[in-house]
Enzyme design. Sequence first.
Site, PDB file in Angstrom:
ATOM      1  N   LYS A  30      49.509 103.934  76.038  1.00 19.09           N
ATOM      2  CA  LYS A  30      50.167 102.528  74.974  1.00 19.09           C
ATOM      3  C   LYS A  30      50.082 101.400  75.967  1.00 19.09           C
ATOM      4  O   LYS A  30      49.919 100.476  76.308  1.00 19.09           O
ATOM      5  CB  LYS A  30      51.017 102.672  74.572  1.00 19.09           C
ATOM      6  CG  LYS A  30      51.373 103.829  73.046  1.00 19.09           C
ATOM      7  CD  LYS A  30      52.729 103.350  72.323  1.00 19.09           C
ATOM      8  CE  LYS A  30      52.326 103.727  70.742  1.00 19.09           C
ATOM      9  NZ  LYS A  30      53.493 103.667  70.272  1.00 19.09           N
TER      10      LYS A  30
ATOM     11  N   LYS B  87      42.824 110.518  67.264  1.00 19.34           N
ATOM     12  CA  LYS B  87      43.998 110.675  66.438  1.00 19.34           C
ATOM     13  C   LYS B  87      43.570 109.558  65.444  1.00 19.34           C
ATOM     14  O   LYS B  87      43.568 108.139  65.203  1.00 19.34           O
ATOM     15  CB  LYS B  87      45.049 111.355  66.961  1.00 19.34           C
ATOM     16  CG  LYS B  87      46.156 110.019  67.116  1.00 19.34           C
ATOM     17  CD  LYS B  87      47.302 110.722  67.226  1.00 19.34           C
ATOM     18  CE  LYS B  87      48.812 109.016  67.065  1.00 19.34           C
ATOM     19  NZ  LYS B  87      49.510 109.043  67.564  1.00 19.34           N
TER      20      LYS B  87
ATOM     21  N   LYS C  44      48.063 104.328  62.872  1.00 15.55           N
ATOM     22  CA  LYS C  44      47.925 103.461  61.815  1.00 15.55           C
ATOM     23  C   LYS C  44      48.385 101.995  62.956  1.00 15.55           C
ATOM     24  O   LYS C  44      47.952 100.936  62.905  1.00 15.55           O
ATOM     25  CB  LYS C  44      49.766 103.237  61.637  1.00 15.55           C
ATOM     26  CG  LYS C  44      49.930 104.128  61.996  1.00 15.55           C
ATOM     27  CD  LYS C  44      51.850 104.086  62.169  1.00 15.55           C
ATOM     28  CE  LYS C  44      53.053 105.074  61.870  1.00 15.55           C
ATOM     29  NZ  LYS C  44      54.051 104.994  61.382  1.00 15.55           N
TER      30      LYS C  44
END
Length: 341
Positions: free
Chosen positions: A118, A201, A204
């Site tokens: 991230k 994966k 969102k």
Amino acid sequence: MANQARETRVFSGIQPSGGLTLGNYLGALKRFVALQDSGTESIYCIVDLHAITVWQEPSELRLATRQAAAGFIAAGIDPDRSILFNQSQVHSHAELAWLFNCVARMGWLGRMTQFKDKAGKNRENASVGLFAYPALMAADILVYHATHVPVGEDQKQHLELTREIAGKFNHDYGVDFFPIIEPVIEGAATRIMSLRDGKVKMSKSDRSDMSRINLTDDADAIAKKIRRARTDAQPLPGTLDGLDGRPEARNLINIYAALDEREPQGVAAEFAGRLFSEFKPRLADLAVAKLEPVTSEMNRLMEDQAEIDRILGDGAGKAAELAEPILADAYDIAGMIRSRR
Ligand code: AMP
Ligand code: TRP
């Protein structure tokens, strides 16, 4: 107190950052419902404090929190049987996280792959919260003395860290206070992959909306996304071994199995030798049939936001009653004077 002697108590959380995906539904929500229905005491949290480790527009955060609550309830979480609330309404999470920030080591957190993913290349510019996030996650769980944590595969490393933090706290203070939790990562849906790339994966936060099925998608959108899902040119094999090296095919078989509550082997055997042009419409029909009732119930619940807020507030009240005495004991163990009346 030995860990075996503790009552089983389940805790899990979902971030209200954007809408819920099929990955959340199959990897988390559906399994939460099964645990609740088996009679296990369960606490489910919409982790708004985690969400703001990356920027969230306040109005969107509010909407995503209510949508997540509606998603939990539409999927089958009953707020009278499980505790359902948003994290920031129970201050004990943030307070225990502070104690854990002082237990966890920089090196432990620096190894977390989710932080590395991230934060990306520009680590200097990531929030301190994004780095410290796993200590807050440990606090979410341990402030209830929860014993079992159902999650998808991506959270495994954070749960190992939770065990390390509990172990170090117990060791440093010479107590047997926090349980060493058990991750519950099982079933065909622990890792639902992107519809555009079978190696990443479903998320969102993926830039492409075609990569995921959102719980707010209508039947046409679901069918279109499945029809356009990336696949290879081979027919389907009859066994799971035959799916080695074919991540997209494996993912669609897994999704079919999880939606239909079957084993992936059985699905592979049923479609042995068939082409994706036959399999995909079957998968689309199944996905629409299973998701449509959830989506329409979510939409119905979203019409009464005051009711959603009331449910979250009631849940937070019940959660706080469990968490506050455990936080107080943790402060006491750490040597904090507790004399305020
Ligand atoms: P998040 O949306 O990251 O807050 O994740 C909430 C829960 O859903 C966690 O238990 C995740 O492990 C699970 N989850 C998220 N994405 C997936 C996925 N693609 N496949 C399986 N589980 C997932
Ligand atoms: N970190 C989890 C995720 O991104 C969400 C989460 C926060 C969580 N606190 C938790 C999951 C505690 C399980 C238990 O998916």
